[in-house]
Design a protein around this motif. Structure first.
Motif, mmCIF file in Angstrom:
data_model
loop_
_atom_site.group_PDB
_atom_site.id
_atom_site.type_symbol
_atom_site.label_atom_id
_atom_site.label_comp_id
_atom_site.label_asym_id
_atom_site.label_seq_id
_atom_site.Cartn_x
_atom_site.Cartn_y
_atom_site.Cartn_z
ATOM 1 N N ILE A 190 14.970 -4.343 10.613
ATOM 2 C CA ILE A 190 14.113 -4.297 9.419
ATOM 3 C C ILE A 190 12.871 -3.531 9.848
ATOM 4 C CG2 ILE A 190 12.744 -5.648 7.768
ATOM 5 C CD1 ILE A 190 14.769 -7.954 8.237
ATOM 6 N N ILE A 191 12.698 -2.347 9.316
ATOM 7 C CA ILE A 191 11.570 -1.530 9.785
ATOM 8 C C ILE A 191 10.360 -1.696 8.868
ATOM 9 C CG2 ILE A 191 12.862 0.220 11.053
ATOM 10 C CD1 ILE A 191 12.258 1.937 8.427
ATOM 11 N N MET A 192 9.195 -1.520 9.475
ATOM 12 C CA MET A 192 7.930 -1.641 8.734
ATOM 13 C C MET A 192 7.002 -0.510 9.163
ATOM 14 S SD MET A 192 7.507 -5.452 8.047
ATOM 15 C CE MET A 192 8.968 -6.480 7.967
ATOM 16 N N ASP A 193 6.264 0.033 8.199
ATOM 17 C CA ASP A 193 5.251 1.032 8.555
ATOM 18 C C ASP A 193 3.863 0.410 8.556
ATOM 19 O OD1 ASP A 193 3.928 1.204 5.942
ATOM 20 O OD2 ASP A 193 5.721 2.213 5.245
ATOM 21 N N CYS A 194 3.797 -0.886 8.250
ATOM 22 C CA CYS A 194 2.494 -1.549 8.123
ATOM 23 C C CYS A 194 2.359 -2.664 9.154
ATOM 24 C CB CYS A 194 2.345 -2.120 6.724
ATOM 25 S SG CYS A 194 0.837 -3.094 6.535
ATOM 26 N N ALA A 195 1.349 -2.527 10.018
ATOM 27 C CA ALA A 195 1.127 -3.519 11.071
ATOM 28 C C ALA A 195 0.851 -4.905 10.483
ATOM 29 C CB ALA A 195 -0.062 -3.076 11.927
ATOM 30 N N ILE A 214 0.846 -1.210 0.000
ATOM 31 C CA ILE A 214 0.000 0.000 0.000
ATOM 32 C C ILE A 214 0.873 1.248 0.000
ATOM 33 C CG2 ILE A 214 -1.888 1.242 1.106
ATOM 34 C CD1 ILE A 214 -3.011 -1.355 2.081
ATOM 35 N N THR A 215 1.907 1.264 0.825
ATOM 36 C CA THR A 215 2.825 2.406 0.786
ATOM 37 C C THR A 215 3.465 2.500 -0.599
ATOM 38 O OG1 THR A 215 3.274 2.393 3.147
ATOM 39 C CG2 THR A 215 5.002 3.314 1.751
ATOM 40 N N GLN A 260 3.420 8.800 0.233
ATOM 41 C CA GLN A 260 3.753 9.836 1.214
ATOM 42 C C GLN A 260 4.226 9.219 2.529
ATOM 43 O OE1 GLN A 260 4.149 12.977 0.349
ATOM 44 N NE2 GLN A 260 4.980 13.218 2.426
ATOM 45 N N VAL A 261 3.694 8.052 2.858
ATOM 46 C CA VAL A 261 4.127 7.369 4.092
ATOM 47 C C VAL A 261 5.604 6.985 3.963
ATOM 48 C CG1 VAL A 261 3.806 5.304 5.518
ATOM 49 C CG2 VAL A 261 1.812 6.555 4.688
ATOM 50 N N GLY A 262 5.967 6.436 2.814
ATOM 51 C CA GLY A 262 7.364 6.048 2.582
ATOM 52 C C GLY A 262 8.290 7.246 2.593
ATOM 53 N N ILE A 263 7.840 8.327 1.961
ATOM 54 C CA ILE A 263 8.657 9.549 1.933
ATOM 55 C C ILE A 263 8.879 10.045 3.367
ATOM 56 C CG2 ILE A 263 8.638 11.997 1.209
ATOM 57 C CD1 ILE A 263 7.016 10.968 -1.293
#
Ligand code: SF4
Ligand code: SF4
Length: 417
Positions: A248-253, A185-186, A192-195
């Protein structure tokens, strides 16, 4: 049944406590929609008193996998896990529905095709075609509730995030190196979330590597499909191995919780070592970077929705709130009622069970409204899509953002002040 569920099934004492915690039982009020009812059906399937049929397939597809029943079960029955196992059996017994089968086999496994779909959808929205199609009312005549499903589509960027940024975002004297799993989705819908992730981490001296990667596999995993899930998990593990990174980072639960299933799914120690590095971006900011911002006075009220897939992980409930509280006085955090109740998104549940999903979302919409917040945040792009759609559906003018977007906004405001 192919799996031996006996041990887990036996733990259920039929107390019915799960009724009070199941968002679907709250809407339907019928036993097959709650954990206890499904467990009874599974026992009958296990004992060969029942065989898979359309009705049973429909019942087992009607579960958000939100885990609320498991979280509150006095006997520790992991009912959401049982539902997933039942779906796996269902696929073995009857195969996948044709649309899902094609999506999993011919789309999820191919990044290029996913990007093409993103571009086509962006063209559909931006060329005026969407307006024309909606104006004709033709979607209302289409099968499978297409008009309402189409309305869930958020605005799609058309350019994949990973194609617009460097695969290695270097900084001078990095204090940490991380790999970033962006999720679909990002990457395809909300770059914009990735940025924001790159801006925030870059400012804090963190080098970010964005390796080649595939969908985390959750659509297939939640549907009980094993082969495609394993393929995607194997590929992701391959691309993230030997990167020499700290985290390893994630912005998505949802991606995060799926990655945490990889070791069991692949029965791999190597996968276990790698998933030990996986961390949600909020927790990373709070526990690892210990970021301190100097937000300016603005006083915008902001609330937070807990994604089901994050709230049960370490720091999953506290870190996003600490991040938001650290943005005061720019953003004033206010807790809403039912913050940790499922929003009804549940992967593709909002597409396959649109009406029921919106009924579940309605409780969240009312809670957001009552909080008087001007912005609702979350840490799952899928929940963000659902909240956006449901708020618009109810004519409620509240912005929906990822927590990292607010952090990035604060950083920008700081540098301008
Ligand atoms: S799943 Fe848990 S809460 Fe539900 S009936 Fe069984 S023991 Fe009770
Ligand atoms: S996982 Fe959620 S939707 Fe499914 S039975 Fe449990 S509480 Fe209900």
């Amino acid at each position: 049944m192919t799996n031996n569920y006996q041990e887990i099934l036996k733990k259920c004492s039929r107390c019915g406590g799960c009724q009070a915690h199941c968002p679907l039982y709250a809407e339907r009020g019928r036993e097959p929609y709650v954990a206890r009812g499904k467990i009874e059906l599974m026992e009958n399937l296990e004992a060969n008193n029942l065989e898979w049929n359309d009705k049973l397939a429909q019942i087992f597809s009607t579960c958000l996998l939100c885990g609320s029943c498991s979280e509150n079960c006095p006997n520790g029955v992991e009912a959401d896990k049982l539902v997933r196992l039942a779906r796996k059996d269902l696929v073995l017994a009857r195969g996948l529905p044709i649309i899902k089968k094609n999506v999993f086999q011919h789309l999820l496994k191919y990044n290029g095709r996913l990007k093409t779909v993103g571009k086509l959808l962006a063209f559909y929205q931006k060329s005026g075609l969407q307006k024309i199609v909606r104006g004709t009312g033709i979607l209302n005549l289409m099968p499978m509730d297409l008009a309402r499903k189409e309305s869930i589509l958020p605005s799609i960027s058309g350019r994949a995030f990973r194609d617009t940024v460097s695969a290695r975002n270097t900084v001078e004297n990095p204090k940490l190196k991380v790999a970033y799993f962006t999720g679909c989705i990002t990457n395809l819908v909300n770059p914009q979330v990735g940025i924001s992730v790159l801006e925030v981490l870059g400012t804090h001296n963190v080098e970010v590597i964005i390796p080649e990667q595939y969908c985390c596999g959750v659509p297939a995993l939640a549907s009980g499909e094993t082969e495609v899930t394993k393929f995607l998990a194997t590929e992701n593990i391959k691309y993230f191995t030997n990167l020499d990174v700290d985290y390893i980072i994630m912005d998505c639960a949802t991606c995060l919780s799926t990655w945490l299933e990889y070791p069991e799914l692949l029965e791999s120690e190597e996968a276990g070592k790698l998933t030990g590095k996986v961390i949600d971006i909020n927790r990373f900011l709070v526990e690892i970077l210990d970021i301190k911002l100097k937000p300016r006075e603005l006083g915008i009220m902001v609330t937070y929705h807990d994604p089901c897939h994050l709230k049960r992980t370490p720091g999953g409930k506290t870190s996003p709130r600490e991040v938001l509280k650290g943005l005061s006085p720019s953003y004033e955090f206010v807790e809403m009622e039912l913050a940790d109740r499922c929003c009804g998104s549940a992967g593709s549940f909002n597409l396959t069970h649109y009406e029921l999903s919106q009924k579940v979302a309605h409780h969240k919409v009312e809670a957001i409204k009552a909080s008087k917040a001007q912005i609702v945040t979350s840490s799952c792009p899928s929940c963000i899509m659902q909240l956006n759609h449901s708020l618009k559906n109810n004519n409620i003018d509240v912005e929906v953002k990822h927590t990292i977007e607010l952090v990035a906004d604060c950083l920008k405001a700081n540098s301008l002040s």
